[in-house]
Design an enzyme around this catalytic site. Structure first.
Site, PDB file in Angstrom:
ATOM      1  N   ASP A 156       1.702  -8.769  -1.247  1.00  0.00           N
ATOM      2  CA  ASP A 156       1.716  -7.295  -0.722  1.00  0.00           C
ATOM      3  C   ASP A 156       1.182  -7.603   0.889  1.00  0.00           C
ATOM      4  OD1 ASP A 156       1.953  -6.523  -3.418  1.00  0.00           O
ATOM      5  OD2 ASP A 156       0.718  -4.648  -2.994  1.00  0.00           O
ATOM      6  N   LYS A 219       5.417   0.193   0.482  1.00  0.00           N
ATOM      7  CA  LYS A 219       4.103   0.785  -0.123  1.00  0.00           C
ATOM      8  C   LYS A 219       3.335   1.479   1.016  1.00  0.00           C
ATOM      9  CE  LYS A 219      -0.397  -1.472  -1.600  1.00  0.00           C
ATOM     10  NZ  LYS A 219      -0.898  -2.688  -1.943  1.00  0.00           N
ATOM     11  N   LYS A 255       5.527   2.178  -3.787  1.00  0.00           N
ATOM     12  CA  LYS A 255       4.467   1.789  -4.386  1.00  0.00           C
ATOM     13  C   LYS A 255       3.567   2.744  -3.569  1.00  0.00           C
ATOM     14  CE  LYS A 255       0.538  -1.310  -5.266  1.00  0.00           C
ATOM     15  NZ  LYS A 255       0.066  -3.038  -5.170  1.00  0.00           N
TER      16      LYS A 255
END
Length: 319
Positions: A156, A219, A255
């Protein structure tokens, strides 16, 4: 991750500013649309339980605290392996349920991998100077490589917010491309830190650049910003994903992270996914929820569905 491997990975494209520079998000309209979504589907009894169990398999169960230890990570991984009480799953006719992943700092990856031995639960690591990303690029790339060396399956990354705020799209694209290259075969989720991008128009444009640079997921947040995942921000990002899919044929995952704490939140975001992108986006290869406390409330609701009463807090194993 087998679900991810089953579909074509987003290879990215050349930078196409014309795809997003004309975007101007109508913020009040986005907020009205997002506010209307929770009322569109009334999920009760066994239907609600099924949607909540689906949310569990999409959770990236997360610990990103300064006092993380190997023991804390091991407890979190035990929870990822068995997120819902076995007797409740048996009553619902479900087996083999795990969370979508466990998400930790790079220095905790090895502990997580060891604790998850024998499972298919991937380990995701934040990297690139999380949460601020204010490190030289070579150090951010080195952190990706370190996490991968420790065994991370997913990375991430965080983007440089200043590049978005200044509209330096080429520089942002080059930075994310370099991160994608460093990730190699590992799935890459690009954290936009939407609470620091100022406008929904910036969110939409940054989403497009991140996908063009080859992100597997986009995300919302690090969870450390003053404002994290919201339904209007998520709506804008999902429409960018839909536009990118229509232009390229490639599906990019989503996400939301930070701020999802209740079972109702888990339902609302799944309704949003279904309404905007369809049921294909309700699986962990295209949908993850970054969360730490959300699972506990889902457990309480599942316990109530099965037994007719809420479990006491001390009966729910902590992650």
């Amino acid at each position: 991750m087998k679900d991810h491997d089953a579909r074509r990975r987003n290879p990215g494209t050349a930078l196409h500013p014309e795809w997003f520079e004309g975007i101007a998000v109508n913020t009040p309209a986005a907020e009205r649309r997002a506010a209307s979504l929770p009322a569109r589907r009334s999920l009760k009894r066994e239907w609600q339980a099924a949607w909540l169990l689906n949310a569990v398999r999409c959770i990236d169960l997360t610990t990103l605290s300064g006092d993380d230890t190997s023991d804390r990570v091991a407890r979190l991984c035990a929870k990822a392996r068995q997120p819902i009480a076995p007797e409740h799953l048996q009553a619902l006719g479900v087996s083999g349920l795990t969370t979508g992943a466990v998400c930790v700092y790079p220095t905790m990856v090895a502990a997580a991998k060891q604790a998850l031995t024998g499972t298919n639960v991937p380990v995701a690591s934040v990297a690139t100077g999380f949460p601020a990303g204010l490190m030289p690029l070579d150090l951010r790339l080195a952190e990706i490589r370190y996490a991968l060396d420790q065994g991370a399956d997913e990375i991430d990354i965080v983007i440089s917010r200043a590049l978005v705020l200044r509209g330096e799209w080429s520089a942002l694209y080059d930075e994310i491309c370099a991160m994608r290259e460093a990730c190699g075969g590992a799935l890459m989720k690009s954290i936009l830190a939407t609470g620091e991008l100022k406008t929904l128009t910036n969110v939409a444009r940054a989403s497009h650049v991140a996908m063009q640079a080859g992100s597997d997921f986009i995300k919302t947040s690090t969870g450390k910003e003053p404002v994290n995942a919201t339904l209007p921000v998520s709506l804008v990002m999902l429409r960018a994903i839909r536009d990118y899919r229509d232009r390229t044929g490639f599906a990019v995952g989503f996400k939301p992270a930070g701020g999802l704490r209740t079972a109702k939140d888990a339902l609302n975001w799944q309704v949003l996914m279904t309404e905007e992108l369809g049921r294909d986006w309700l699986a962990p290869d295209l949908f993850r929820i970054g969360a730490s406390s959300l699972l506990a409330d889902i457990e309480r609701q599942i316990s109530h569905h099965v037994t007719g009463r809420y479990a006491a807090g001390h009966r729910l194993a902590a992650g």
